[in-house]
Each structure stands twice: as C-alpha cells, then as structure tokens.
Design a protein around this motif. Structure first.
Motif, PDB file in Angstrom:
ATOM      1  N   ASP A  61      -0.039   5.702   0.000  1.00  0.00           N
ATOM      2  CA  ASP A  61      -1.035   6.766  -0.074  1.00  0.00           C
ATOM      3  C   ASP A  61      -0.345   8.087   0.266  1.00  0.00           C
ATOM      4  O   ASP A  61       0.181   8.251   1.366  1.00  0.00           O
ATOM      5  CB  ASP A  61      -2.178   6.490   0.901  1.00  0.00           C
ATOM      6  CG  ASP A  61      -3.337   7.469   0.757  1.00  0.00           C
ATOM      7  OD1 ASP A  61      -3.163   8.488   0.056  1.00  0.00           O
ATOM      8  OD2 ASP A  61      -4.400   7.220   1.337  1.00  0.00           O
TER       9      ASP A  61
ATOM     10  N   PRO B 213      -3.972   6.213  -4.754  1.00  0.00           N
ATOM     11  CA  PRO B 213      -3.328   5.341  -3.775  1.00  0.00           C
ATOM     12  C   PRO B 213      -3.129   3.927  -4.322  1.00  0.00           C
ATOM     13  O   PRO B 213      -3.973   3.412  -5.068  1.00  0.00           O
ATOM     14  CB  PRO B 213      -4.308   5.348  -2.594  1.00  0.00           C
ATOM     15  CG  PRO B 213      -5.100   6.604  -2.764  1.00  0.00           C
ATOM     16  CD  PRO B 213      -5.217   6.817  -4.236  1.00  0.00           C
TER      17      PRO B 213
ATOM     18  N   THR C 294       0.846  -1.196   0.000  1.00  0.00           N
ATOM     19  CA  THR C 294       0.000   0.000   0.000  1.00  0.00           C
ATOM     20  C   THR C 294       0.883   1.249   0.000  1.00  0.00           C
ATOM     21  O   THR C 294       1.971   1.259   0.588  1.00  0.00           O
ATOM     22  CB  THR C 294      -0.932   0.054   1.222  1.00  0.00           C
ATOM     23  OG1 THR C 294      -0.145   0.085   2.426  1.00  0.00           O
ATOM     24  CG2 THR C 294      -1.856  -1.145   1.258  1.00  0.00           C
TER      25      THR C 294
ATOM     26  N   SER D 227      -1.814  11.174   0.201  1.00  0.00           N
ATOM     27  CA  SER D 227      -2.736  12.268   0.490  1.00  0.00           C
ATOM     28  C   SER D 227      -2.316  13.053   1.742  1.00  0.00           C
ATOM     29  O   SER D 227      -2.410  14.287   1.767  1.00  0.00           O
ATOM     30  CB  SER D 227      -4.160  11.736   0.649  1.00  0.00           C
ATOM     31  OG  SER D 227      -4.226  10.749   1.669  1.00  0.00           O
TER      32      SER D 227
END
Length: 352
Positions: A190, A261, A188, A192
């Motif tokens: 991400d 993502p 994973t 943001s």
C-alpha cells in the motif's frame, strides 16, 4: 487398521495461522506497513496407523533431517547502504525445530517464528525504513533526486541444496502414516502513506516498484530402488505440495499508475499418506522449502528551490480632487444674482 497412534501434534486452526502471520510484530500507528510477505505452515500433524495389529511392534516414525533457517536484508538510501545475510539456527532429526524459537534479521525486517507444529516466515517494510530523509531542498538549482530501497527475505529449508540434498525419515514396519497441515500466504502493498509524505515535502514525481514473493514446497515420499538424483524414479509412492505467490507492483505519480493497494491471500490444506506393509523399516525422503521476500525501490524528484510569491507593496497615488457638480438651487441663485447686476447697471445708465 483398528489400532491408531497419534504422535504429539494436533492440527492448528487457520485462526492460529493468521495470528502467527500477522501477530509477530505490533506496528505503531504512525509507521504504517508499506509491503509485507508472509507464509505459514500450520496444524502439522502425524497420524500413525498400526497396519499389523497383534504383532507386538508399535508403529513408529523418526526423522534424520538437517534443517536450516536464514534471513537476509539490505537497505539503501542516498547517505549510506548496508548488506547482511545472516545464517540462522540449524536443527536436526525433526521436520521443524524441536523447541519453539524466533529468529529475526539484523534490521528486524524479516522474522522466522516456529512452534511445535507450525512455522511462520515474514518480511515487512514499515514506512520509516523506506522513506529517504525529508530534508529541505538543497538550493543548488537542480532538482532533488532521491533513491531509497529495501530488500529482505527469510528461508526455512529441510533437505535442499543448503542442507546437502534430500533429508530422510524412517517409517517402522507395519506402519501407515497420514501427514496433515495447511500452507497459507499473504502479500500486501500500500503506497498511500508514501504518497502523502512525499507530497507534503514537495516531491511532485515519484515511482514505487515492488516485488513480493511467498513460496512453499513440501514433499514426503518413500525411496525407490533407484536413488536420487534421478528424480523421475525417486518416488515409489509420493506426496508433494507447492504453493507459489508472486506479484510485481508499480505505483507512482504518473497518470497510468492506479495506485491500487495489493492484497493477495491464499490457503491450501494437504494430506500425505505413506504406508509400510513390510517386515522391515522403510526409508523415505523429505523436502521442505519455505521462502518469503520483499524487494521495494522508491524514486522521487522535487524542485531544489521553492520560489515564494513576491510581496508587492501598494503604490501611494495622491487623490484626485474632482469638483463637485452644483445643485440646481445653486444655478438659480447665480441666475438671480446676474439679473440683479444687469438691473443695477441699467439704472445707473438712465440716471446719467
């Protein structure tokens, strides 16, 4: 095959694998995970079958293996850098460590957790470890430039280059072996949270580059007459599983970055079978290599000074007196007055 002997271990569920994969650390809500690589070998079980019942010899399996766990980590920012590759515990005569254990790297970014029938390798990068210092602009007249990165990996190996080649196992005479398990991974990333903090601190251009890797290889086979390293002739009967996941991710402030993502998860169950119908023990080879890694770099720039808007004081302009325009009644009174003056002037003239 009427007699079956199970050695100690029962298959674990995928739920256990997920719990191991993502329950190693409890992450604070205000320090979100930017990147994570995880790999779990779960539900490892050995089923022994008596191929020659009635001979008075119980089926058996033993390992003569050397295993090694190690982790490495590296963090860099503008102020300082550090590097560490820490050799972890070693273990012998088992496919996984005989007792449950947890090995954590020096900075806590990589972890290896083992139970009696499973092992989880994980690297994770929280936001606080990646971001540079959010100091005010330096005011030097040139743009602030920041370079921050994190690299971490974890390994568990049995019978590879780190431990001196293939490790071995012994399968008793008249014994059949069925080995089962599940290998699963999750990657994973991400950005943001990174984007939000950079924007709040004036960084208008940024780029986040990440490599995420999870690799697992498992081989268990009887030896052929021609020994290793002639791998083509190694396997008289063999079983091998490979699971490899690798992603390169670019996120950033440019238009061509979509900043989606990354979420990649996969799982694969396996079953190996080795049989020994002979009257003597069978020597076999085993190889287990588990590896996870994250490598993330952040580049960002912002103006070194903020130019606040200039407060211009209001200009005091004296008021301009504009004469009022007379009303019609005023004009009428003025006209009457003029008529009166003319009349008085004529009367005086006649009198004279």
């Amino acid at each position: 095959m009427s007699h079956m002997v199970r050695m100690g271990l029962r298959p674990a569920s995928l739920a256990l694998a997920a719990a191991l994969c993502f329950g190693t650390h409890v992450q604070a809500a205000d320090d979100p995970i930017v990147a994570q690589s995880a790999l779990t070998l779960s539900g490892l079980s050995f089923q022994l079958i008596d191929l020659t019942p009635g001979d008075g010899i119980a089926p058996s399996l033993s390992f003569q293996s050397d295993g090694l766990i190690d982790t490495g980590d590296w963090i860099y920012d503008e102020a300082s850098d550090s590097y560490n590759f820490a050799g972890g515990p070693q273990f012998q005569n088992s496919l996984l460590p005989a007792t449950p254990m947890t090995h954590v790297s020096s900075n806590g970014l990589s972890t290896v957790t083992s139970t009696v029938n499973s092992v989880t390798l994980q690297t994770q990068l929280p936001l606080s470890q990646l971001l540079p210092s959010m100091a005010p602009p330096d005011g030097t007249g040139t743009d602030d430039f920041t370079d921050s990165g994190s690299w971490a990996e974890a390994n568990l190996s049995v019978g590879d280059g780190n431990t001196g080649g293939f490790a071995s196992f012994t399968l008793g005479s008249g014994t059949g072996l069925i080995l089962r398990g599940t290998l699963s991974s999750q990657l994973t990333m991400d950005s943001s949270a990174v984007s939000a903090v950079l924007a709040a601190n004036g960084y208008d251009h940024w780029s986040l580059y990440g490599n995420l890797d999870a690799y697992g290889s498992f081989l268990m086979a009887a030896q052929a007459e021609t020994p290793w390293p002639n791998a083509d002739l190694l396997l008289q009967q063999g079983n091998q599983l490979d699971l490899s996941r690798y992603h390169t991710v670019w996120h950033g402030s440019n238009m061509w970055h979509d900043n989606t993502p990354l979420s990649d998860a996969t799982s694969q169950s396996f079953e190996f079978t080795v049989v020994n119908f002979g009257d003597s023990n069978l020597i076999g080879d085993v190889l287990l290599n588990l590896h996870v890694l994250h490598n993330v770099d952040l580049l960002a720039t912002r103006p070194s000074t903020y130019i606040p808007p200039v407060d211009v004081p209001p200009i005091d302009v004296p008021p301009i007196d504009v004469p009022a325009i007379p009303e019609p009644s005023t004009y009428a009174l003025m006209g009457l007055g003029l008529v009166g003056i003319v009349a008085v002037a004529r009367r005086r003239r006649h009198t004279a």
